[in-house]
Design a protein around this motif. Structure first.
Motif, PDB file in Angstrom:
ATOM      1  N   ALA A  22       0.819  -1.072  -0.090  1.00  0.00           N
ATOM      2  CA  ALA A  22       0.047   0.007   0.170  1.00  0.00           C
ATOM      3  C   ALA A  22       0.853   1.257  -0.130  1.00  0.00           C
ATOM      4  CB  ALA A  22      -0.907   0.068   1.211  1.00  0.00           C
ATOM      5  N   SER A  23       0.416   2.348  -0.313  1.00  0.00           N
ATOM      6  CA  SER A  23       1.051   3.565  -0.450  1.00  0.00           C
ATOM      7  C   SER A  23       1.673   4.046   0.921  1.00  0.00           C
ATOM      8  CB  SER A  23      -0.028   4.636  -0.885  1.00  0.00           C
ATOM      9  OG  SER A  23      -1.012   5.004  -0.103  1.00  0.00           O
ATOM     10  N   ALA A  24       1.088   3.394   2.073  1.00  0.00           N
ATOM     11  CA  ALA A  24       1.450   3.773   3.424  1.00  0.00           C
ATOM     12  C   ALA A  24       2.720   3.065   3.833  1.00  0.00           C
ATOM     13  CB  ALA A  24       0.425   3.679   4.512  1.00  0.00           C
ATOM     14  N   ALA A  25       3.220   2.064   3.060  1.00  0.00           N
ATOM     15  CA  ALA A  25       4.340   0.893   3.327  1.00  0.00           C
ATOM     16  C   ALA A  25       5.603   1.900   3.299  1.00  0.00           C
ATOM     17  CB  ALA A  25       4.294  -0.041   2.290  1.00  0.00           C
ATOM     18  N   ILE A  31      11.435  -4.536   3.045  1.00  0.00           N
ATOM     19  CA  ILE A  31      12.537  -5.589   3.198  1.00  0.00           C
ATOM     20  C   ILE A  31      12.659  -6.277   4.454  1.00  0.00           C
ATOM     21  CG2 ILE A  31      15.031  -5.126   3.807  1.00  0.00           C
ATOM     22  CD1 ILE A  31      15.137  -2.330   2.137  1.00  0.00           C
ATOM     23  N   ALA A  32      11.959  -5.944   5.602  1.00  0.00           N
ATOM     24  CA  ALA A  32      12.026  -6.765   6.762  1.00  0.00           C
ATOM     25  C   ALA A  32      10.855  -7.806   6.383  1.00  0.00           C
ATOM     26  CB  ALA A  32      11.366  -5.974   7.918  1.00  0.00           C
ATOM     27  N   LEU A  33       9.779  -7.695   5.579  1.00  0.00           N
ATOM     28  CA  LEU A  33       8.860  -8.643   5.240  1.00  0.00           C
ATOM     29  C   LEU A  33       9.608  -9.702   4.298  1.00  0.00           C
ATOM     30  CD1 LEU A  33       6.134  -9.889   5.384  1.00  0.00           C
ATOM     31  CD2 LEU A  33       5.517  -8.420   3.732  1.00  0.00           C
ATOM     32  N   VAL A  34      10.508  -9.227   3.526  1.00  0.00           N
ATOM     33  CA  VAL A  34      10.971 -10.494   2.484  1.00  0.00           C
ATOM     34  C   VAL A  34      11.907 -11.147   3.215  1.00  0.00           C
ATOM     35  CG1 VAL A  34      12.563 -10.489   0.526  1.00  0.00           C
ATOM     36  CG2 VAL A  34      10.524  -8.920   0.496  1.00  0.00           C
ATOM     37  N   GLN A  35      12.783 -10.365   4.118  1.00  0.00           N
ATOM     38  CA  GLN A  35      13.894 -11.011   4.882  1.00  0.00           C
ATOM     39  C   GLN A  35      13.300 -12.168   5.790  1.00  0.00           C
ATOM     40  OE1 GLN A  35      15.840  -7.938   6.761  1.00  0.00           O
ATOM     41  NE2 GLN A  35      17.582  -7.957   5.459  1.00  0.00           N
ATOM     42  N   SER A  36      11.979 -11.887   6.471  1.00  0.00           N
ATOM     43  CA  SER A  36      11.123 -12.542   7.158  1.00  0.00           C
ATOM     44  C   SER A  36      10.918 -13.960   6.513  1.00  0.00           C
ATOM     45  CB  SER A  36      10.074 -11.782   8.110  1.00  0.00           C
ATOM     46  OG  SER A  36       9.174 -13.004   8.757  1.00  0.00           O
ATOM     47  N   GLY A 108       2.153  -4.889   7.984  1.00  0.00           N
ATOM     48  CA  GLY A 108       1.281  -3.847   8.231  1.00  0.00           C
ATOM     49  C   GLY A 108       0.565  -3.162   6.708  1.00  0.00           C
ATOM     50  N   TYR A 109       1.441  -2.931   5.867  1.00  0.00           N
ATOM     51  CA  TYR A 109       1.281  -2.464   4.446  1.00  0.00           C
ATOM     52  C   TYR A 109       1.806  -3.290   3.290  1.00  0.00           C
ATOM     53  CZ  TYR A 109      -0.332   1.499   7.437  1.00  0.00           C
ATOM     54  OH  TYR A 109      -1.144   2.069   8.507  1.00  0.00           O
TER      55      TYR A 109
END
Length: 148
Positions: A22-25, A31-36, A108-109
């Motif tokens: 989303a635009s709020a990301a 980066i943290a999500l991909v790493q996770s 979150g986004y």
């Protein structure tokens, strides 16, 4: 779909991350999500062949920092590339590279899905590469509309 001749296929032990946001990301969130997601699959970032997202995100200033962080190309796919039975941007984009190993995870986004590159997967036929000036155009528009 974009096709180029003489492309070298990605090795079978490589993976593609499909992302949506989303635009709020923020770039840090993505980066943290991909790493996770990589950690969940017990993969190393060096196993990423590419990151992909939908063409409508092409002007987002978040894309370049994410691709640079992982040192991989970022490819954009449009609706014609994503035809199929896979719902959601992250899953649909990743599935274009091969079988999904991790279905959409959310922060979150942002969303991320990861697929193993199928035999014969070619980066040249995986959407279109991100133009280096697309994020710069978006950034220039954001800063030029700011008040003095």
């Amino acid at each position: 779909m974009t096709t180029r001749f003489g492309a070298i296929p990605a090795p079978a032990d490589r993976f593609v991350a499909g992302i949506g946001f989303a635009s709020a990301a923020t770039a840090d969130e993505i980066i943290a999500l991909v790493q996770s997601c990589l950690v969940d699959l017990e993969l190393h970032a060096s196993q990423l062949a590419a990151i992909g997202t939908h063409m409508r995100k092409r002007t987002s200033p978040l894309l370049l920092p994410v691709a640079l962080h992982f040192a991989v190309p970022l490819h954009l796919l449009d609706d014609d590339d994503l035809t199929g039975d896979v719902p959601g941007v992250a899953d649909a984009v990743a599935a274009m590279a091969g079988p999904l190993r991790l279905r959409k995870r959310k922060s979150g986004y942002a969303t991320c899905a990861i697929a193993r590159c199928a035999p014969g997967f070619s980066m040249a036929s995986f959407g279109q590469p991100l133009s280096a000036n697309a994020p710069m155009v978006a950034s220039t528009l954001l800063t030029s509309s700011a008040a003095p």
